[in-house]
Enzyme design. Structure first.
Site, PDB file in Angstrom:
ATOM      1  N   ASN A  11      36.166  42.653  44.133  1.00 53.90           N
ATOM      2  CA  ASN A  11      35.936  43.575  43.016  1.00 53.90           C
ATOM      3  C   ASN A  11      37.196  43.532  42.158  1.00 53.90           C
ATOM      4  O   ASN A  11      38.204  44.124  42.515  1.00 53.90           O
ATOM      5  CB  ASN A  11      35.679  44.988  43.558  1.00 53.90           C
ATOM      6  CG  ASN A  11      35.598  46.023  42.450  1.00 53.90           C
ATOM      7  OD1 ASN A  11      35.535  45.681  41.261  1.00 53.90           O
ATOM      8  ND2 ASN A  11      35.595  47.292  42.828  1.00 53.90           N
ATOM      9  N   LYS A  50      37.777  44.898  39.458  1.00 59.56           N
ATOM     10  CA  LYS A  50      38.010  46.125  38.678  1.00 59.56           C
ATOM     11  C   LYS A  50      38.344  45.737  37.236  1.00 59.56           C
ATOM     12  O   LYS A  50      37.864  44.718  36.758  1.00 59.56           O
ATOM     13  CB  LYS A  50      39.082  46.986  39.354  1.00 59.56           C
ATOM     14  CG  LYS A  50      38.741  47.232  40.840  1.00 59.56           C
ATOM     15  CD  LYS A  50      39.550  48.297  41.505  1.00 59.56           C
ATOM     16  CE  LYS A  50      39.085  48.447  42.959  1.00 59.56           C
ATOM     17  NZ  LYS A  50      39.784  49.529  43.675  1.00 59.56           N
ATOM     18  N   HIS A  70      30.636  52.892  42.962  1.00 63.43           N
ATOM     19  CA  HIS A  70      32.025  52.802  43.414  1.00 63.43           C
ATOM     20  C   HIS A  70      32.691  54.165  43.241  1.00 63.43           C
ATOM     21  O   HIS A  70      32.415  54.875  42.277  1.00 63.43           O
ATOM     22  CB  HIS A  70      32.772  51.727  42.614  1.00 63.43           C
ATOM     23  CG  HIS A  70      34.098  51.397  43.212  1.00 63.43           C
ATOM     24  ND1 HIS A  70      35.205  52.198  43.024  1.00 63.43           N
ATOM     25  CD2 HIS A  70      34.494  50.393  44.035  1.00 63.43           C
ATOM     26  CE1 HIS A  70      36.222  51.671  43.699  1.00 63.43           C
ATOM     27  NE2 HIS A  70      35.819  50.581  44.317  1.00 63.43           N
ATOM     28  N   GLU A  84      35.492  54.995  42.197  1.00 64.28           N
ATOM     29  CA  GLU A  84      36.189  55.188  40.916  1.00 64.28           C
ATOM     30  C   GLU A  84      35.200  55.644  39.844  1.00 64.28           C
ATOM     31  O   GLU A  84      35.535  56.437  38.968  1.00 64.28           O
ATOM     32  CB  GLU A  84      36.911  53.892  40.519  1.00 64.28           C
ATOM     33  CG  GLU A  84      38.139  53.669  41.392  1.00 64.28           C
ATOM     34  CD  GLU A  84      38.529  52.218  41.588  1.00 64.28           C
ATOM     35  OE1 GLU A  84      38.087  51.357  40.811  1.00 64.28           O
ATOM     36  OE2 GLU A  84      39.291  51.952  42.540  1.00 64.28           O
ATOM     37  N   GLU A 111      33.617  52.617  51.705  1.00 72.36           N
ATOM     38  CA  GLU A 111      34.968  52.577  51.156  1.00 72.36           C
ATOM     39  C   GLU A 111      35.570  53.981  51.183  1.00 72.36           C
ATOM     40  O   GLU A 111      35.320  54.780  50.263  1.00 72.36           O
ATOM     41  CB  GLU A 111      34.951  52.077  49.700  1.00 72.36           C
ATOM     42  CG  GLU A 111      34.447  50.673  49.527  1.00 72.36           C
ATOM     43  CD  GLU A 111      35.007  50.044  48.257  1.00 72.36           C
ATOM     44  OE1 GLU A 111      35.581  48.952  48.356  1.00 72.36           O
ATOM     45  OE2 GLU A 111      34.912  50.656  47.177  1.00 72.36           O
ATOM     46  N   GLY A 124      43.336  51.100  47.365  1.00 71.50           N
ATOM     47  CA  GLY A 124      44.535  50.873  46.565  1.00 71.50           C
ATOM     48  C   GLY A 124      45.763  51.598  47.078  1.00 71.50           C
ATOM     49  O   GLY A 124      46.771  51.703  46.387  1.00 71.50           O
ATOM     50  N   SER A 128      41.982  48.637  50.916  1.00 74.70           N
ATOM     51  CA  SER A 128      43.225  48.004  51.367  1.00 74.70           C
ATOM     52  C   SER A 128      42.996  46.904  52.411  1.00 74.70           C
ATOM     53  O   SER A 128      43.796  46.750  53.343  1.00 74.70           O
ATOM     54  CB  SER A 128      44.216  49.055  51.888  1.00 74.70           C
ATOM     55  OG  SER A 128      44.573  49.946  50.835  1.00 74.70           O
TER      56      SER A 128
END
Ligand code: 13P
Length: 244
Positions: free
Chosen positions: A9, A11, A95, A97, A166, A172, A208
């Site tokens: 991904n 991003k 996702h 985010e 996730e 991250g 991660s």
């Protein structure tokens, strides 16, 4: 069907020149292997580049989002059928985010999954709890609730999903879930998916994942691969995770 799958991904990263170098390195470095697949989910403007460079190779590609609407007055949105025209096999939906920064709801994510299925692609449905939710002991309720919304919408097509767990606190941050922590949630998701006739879909872990921890995570019984953020931007790291 349940196969090993590693998806990058990207991003909101990349550029035509750097993408070209990365995609070239991936196609050079990755050989097709039965039961093992890799893919990259790139920003919308680079789908044509991904298609041009990856068509006919062992690396698949996809988008990171798609509208829940089919067409019409939705300025700035991109439909699943548009994305499909660029040869995408996958589109990520839900996702964290997007849930956190763009206020996507579980109902909206379910509608997106349906739109992606209708465009004959595979939705990669993301679920995961925040640190506060984990510390409150709510992990199972949160991830099952997020999954439930999608299962209710897609019905028998559940068997055509990929689901990615996730944990938000691992994205991250360099703090990955331990293999046992991740496996516990994957087992829970797999049990619920089995009730929906989808026991055999691929369940990915994301957060991660790096070349040095991927092997231990992917060795767990219900972890079929990974959804990789930062480490997917370096060909060497991503290929090493793909081989893990
Ligand atoms: P990182 O691998 O950078 O933690 O990101 C994970 C992720 O969000 C993949 O979708």
């Amino acid at each position: 069907m349940r196969g090993k799958l590693v998806v990058g991904n990207w991003k909101m990263n990349g550029g035509l020149a750097s993408n070209a170098a990365l995609l070239e390195a991936l196609t050079t470095g990755w050989r097709a292997e039965p039961g093992r697949a890799v893919a990259v989910c790139v920003p919308f403007p680079y789908l044509a580049q991904a298609q041009a460079m990856l068509a006919g190779t062992a690396v698949a590609w996809g988008a990171q989002n798609a509208s829940e609407h089919r067409s019409g007055a939705h300025t700035g949105e991109v439909s699943a059928s548009m994305v499909a025209e660029f040869g995408c096999r996958y589109a990520i939906v839900g996702h964290s985010e997007r849930r956190q920064l763009y206020a996507e709801t579980s109902a909206g994510v379910a509608a997106k999954a349906l739109a992606v299925l209708a465009a004959a692609m595979t939705p990669i449905v993301c679920v995961g709890e925040t640190l506060a939710q984990r510390e409150a002991g709510a992990t199972n309720d949160v991830v099952l609730g997020q999954l439930e919304a999608v299962l209710a919408a897609v019905g028998e097509a559940a068997a055509r999903l990929v689901v990615a767990y996730e944990p938000v606190w691992a994205i991250g941050t360099g703090r990955t879930a331990t293999p046992d922590e991740a496996q516990a949630v994957h087992a829970l998701l797999r049990a619920r998916l089995a009730q929906a006739g989808a026991a055999e879909i691929s369940l990915l872990y994301g957060g991660s994942v790096k070349a040095d921890n991927a092997g231990a995570l992917f060795a767990m019984k219900d972890i079929d691969g990974g959804l990789i953020g930062g480490a997917s931007l370096q060909a060497g790291d991503f290929l090493a995770i793909g081989r893990a």
